[in-house]
Design a protein around this motif. Sequence first.
Motif, PDB file in Angstrom:
ATOM      1  N   PRO A 100       0.841  -1.199   0.000  1.00  0.00           N
ATOM      2  CA  PRO A 100       0.000   0.000   0.000  1.00  0.00           C
ATOM      3  C   PRO A 100       0.882   1.258   0.000  1.00  0.00           C
ATOM      4  CG  PRO A 100      -0.674  -1.549   1.716  1.00  0.00           C
ATOM      5  CD  PRO A 100       0.660  -2.004   1.214  1.00  0.00           C
ATOM      6  N   VAL A 101       0.543   2.198  -0.864  1.00  0.00           N
ATOM      7  CA  VAL A 101       1.353   3.421  -0.977  1.00  0.00           C
ATOM      8  C   VAL A 101       0.435   4.630  -0.908  1.00  0.00           C
ATOM      9  CG1 VAL A 101       2.936   4.743  -2.440  1.00  0.00           C
ATOM     10  CG2 VAL A 101       3.127   2.250  -2.340  1.00  0.00           C
ATOM     11  N   ARG A 102       0.743   5.527   0.014  1.00  0.00           N
ATOM     12  CA  ARG A 102      -0.034   6.758   0.156  1.00  0.00           C
ATOM     13  C   ARG A 102       0.414   7.767  -0.898  1.00  0.00           C
ATOM     14  NH1 ARG A 102       4.105   6.547   3.385  1.00  0.00           N
ATOM     15  NH2 ARG A 102       5.405   8.354   3.842  1.00  0.00           N
ATOM     16  N   GLU A 103      -0.399   8.781  -1.091  1.00  0.00           N
ATOM     17  CA  GLU A 103      -0.067   9.822  -2.055  1.00  0.00           C
ATOM     18  C   GLU A 103       1.150  10.601  -1.573  1.00  0.00           C
ATOM     19  OE1 GLU A 103      -3.338  12.246  -3.199  1.00  0.00           O
ATOM     20  OE2 GLU A 103      -4.703  10.555  -3.425  1.00  0.00           O
ATOM     21  N   ASN A 119       8.633   9.657  -2.592  1.00  0.00           N
ATOM     22  CA  ASN A 119       8.710   8.431  -1.799  1.00  0.00           C
ATOM     23  C   ASN A 119      10.047   7.723  -1.997  1.00  0.00           C
ATOM     24  OD1 ASN A 119       8.266   6.078  -0.326  1.00  0.00           O
ATOM     25  ND2 ASN A 119       6.107   6.004  -0.879  1.00  0.00           N
ATOM     26  N   VAL A 120      11.094   8.356  -1.468  1.00  0.00           N
ATOM     27  CA  VAL A 120      12.441   7.807  -1.594  1.00  0.00           C
ATOM     28  C   VAL A 120      12.579   6.511  -0.811  1.00  0.00           C
ATOM     29  CG1 VAL A 120      14.899   8.268  -1.234  1.00  0.00           C
ATOM     30  CG2 VAL A 120      13.378  10.109  -1.969  1.00  0.00           C
ATOM     31  N   PRO A 122       3.960   6.284  -7.706  1.00  0.00           N
ATOM     32  CA  PRO A 122       4.892   7.347  -8.092  1.00  0.00           C
ATOM     33  C   PRO A 122       5.319   7.220  -9.548  1.00  0.00           C
ATOM     34  CG  PRO A 122       5.484   6.437  -5.952  1.00  0.00           C
ATOM     35  CD  PRO A 122       4.408   5.548  -6.514  1.00  0.00           C
ATOM     36  N   ALA A 123       5.605   8.360 -10.166  1.00  0.00           N
ATOM     37  CA  ALA A 123       5.888   8.393 -11.604  1.00  0.00           C
ATOM     38  C   ALA A 123       7.177   7.667 -11.976  1.00  0.00           C
ATOM     39  CB  ALA A 123       5.953   9.849 -12.079  1.00  0.00           C
TER      40      ALA A 123
END
Length: 234
Positions: A9-12, A16-17, A42-43
């Motif tokens: 799960p990844v938050r906005e 996000n290093v 992330p892009a």
Amino acid sequence: MAEVDLVVPVREAVSNVQLRYALRSWQANLPHGRVWIVGYKPAWLHGVEHIPTRQTGTKYANTTAAVRAACEHPDVSEVFLFANDDMFVMEPLDAMPVLHRGPVRDVEAYYATRASGAYLRGMRETRDLLAEHGYPDPLSYELHVPLPVSKAGMLQALDAGRHLTVLHKRTAFGVLNEIGGERIEDVKVLHRGPRFDRSTPFLSTMPDSFAHGEVGRVIRTRFPRPSTYELRGR
């Protein structure tokens, strides 16, 4: 036997290093199949699967929704590794072991002297829920390390705790499915200083301890090269 997928799960967030270096550590040291990013992608990510989810609730509700989405997705492996974006595997593993933190009562006593609020309340409510299901002295699985999870078993745990505002879903899954495991101390490093356990194959950080602390320097030094999950030049 097929390798188990990784579900994260990844938050906005803009960059996000920590996720970047977590992926480097997993590619180097943790056998896995596909990587599933659930929530925000992330892009700079490359070669991962993505399950978008709405992130309009609390962080606890958002991660619960993300885990449910992964469990309900037909292409995620039936057993997967549930990881967060701040969990690092520092040494090569043959497979991810099942690990726990000891009895919930001990973890609760630790947090009760240091904090209050939603997390501690959720711990107590999850403990009471498990007692109602026949587990009066449950183990805690709230460690900052990946956890092997079965989709059916996690959905059972999420359904059992659906009425809780802050369900400790790792613990609910582990106890209701009687997964056992080995006890370790939590590996989260909250501070910037040099004193932390460097013998463990697992580390976890806060954004500040990763960016400005010795633990972050150790992790960045260990994994200087981009993984195949990073777009070149991003």
